[in-house]
Design a protein around this motif. Structure first.
Motif, PDB file in Angstrom:
ATOM      1  N   SER A  89      -5.561   7.370   2.727  1.00  0.00           N
ATOM      2  CA  SER A  89      -6.421   6.573   1.293  1.00  0.00           C
ATOM      3  C   SER A  89      -6.077   7.546   0.331  1.00  0.00           C
ATOM      4  N   SER A 126      -2.598   7.244  -1.230  1.00  0.00           N
ATOM      5  CA  SER A 126      -2.819   6.314  -2.037  1.00  0.00           C
ATOM      6  C   SER A 126      -3.521   6.477  -3.273  1.00  0.00           C
ATOM      7  N   CYS A 144      -5.753  -2.683   2.078  1.00  0.00           N
ATOM      8  CA  CYS A 144      -5.699  -1.452   2.841  1.00  0.00           C
ATOM      9  C   CYS A 144      -6.431  -0.403   2.207  1.00  0.00           C
ATOM     10  N   CYS A 145      -5.914   0.546   1.653  1.00  0.00           N
ATOM     11  CA  CYS A 145      -6.305   1.647   0.960  1.00  0.00           C
ATOM     12  C   CYS A 145      -7.452   1.105  -0.355  1.00  0.00           C
ATOM     13  N   TYR A 205      -1.845  -3.425  -0.993  1.00  0.00           N
ATOM     14  CA  TYR A 205      -2.890  -2.315  -1.339  1.00  0.00           C
ATOM     15  C   TYR A 205      -4.295  -2.759  -1.230  1.00  0.00           C
ATOM     16  N   CYS A 236       0.784  -1.303  -0.165  1.00  0.00           N
ATOM     17  CA  CYS A 236      -0.093   0.026  -0.053  1.00  0.00           C
ATOM     18  C   CYS A 236       0.914   1.161  -0.018  1.00  0.00           C
TER      19      CYS A 236
END
Length: 136
Positions: free
Chosen positions: A45, A48, A25-26, A22, A14
């Protein structure tokens, strides 16, 4: 599905800096499977989303009062790393918060950084980015 201006494969790790994939997560926030529970989680977020060029998520997570019509991604810019420097409020029981961060990037191979103190608020229960002061 999130709109991306450039077809980029999703990263393995991520971009937000947490030790997670990734997709787990985000990516879950970007896909709309979860909502950010804190201002810091929203900040991570959004970083990202800049890294993967997810315009739809950025616009969705921007306060309606300050949201631009579109996000203008610089094709030469690559967001590399995020450092969270501090935060005030922004927790699960707050309605406002700030997150100070340093975002590291590269443009044509040259390193740079953006140091900002961002303001967040809740809009209809969801954390949104309001605006920020760039530190010089």
């Amino acid at each position: 599905m999130s709109k991306r201006r450039e077809n980029r494969p999703a990263p393995e790790g991520c971009p937000c800096g947490l030790p997670a994939a990734y997709a787990d997560c985000c990516g879950r926030l970007h896909r709309g499977e979860l909502m950010a529970t804190t201002a810091e989680q929203l900040m991570r977020s959004r970083f990202s989303a800049f890294a993967v060029r997810d315009e739809a998520y950025l616009l969705r997570s921007w306060d309606p009062e300050t949201r631009p019509a579109e996000v203008d991604f610089d094709p030469a810019m690559r967001w590399d790393r995020l450092e969270i420097l501090g935060a005030t409020g922004g927790g699960p029981f707050h309605t406002e918060g700030t997150v100070e961060f340093r975002a590291h990037y590269r443009v044509h191979g040259a390193a740079g950084e953006l140091h900002e103190n961002s303001r967040f608020r809740r809009d209809q229960g969801a954390w949104v980015y309001l605006d920020g002061d760039i530190e010089r």
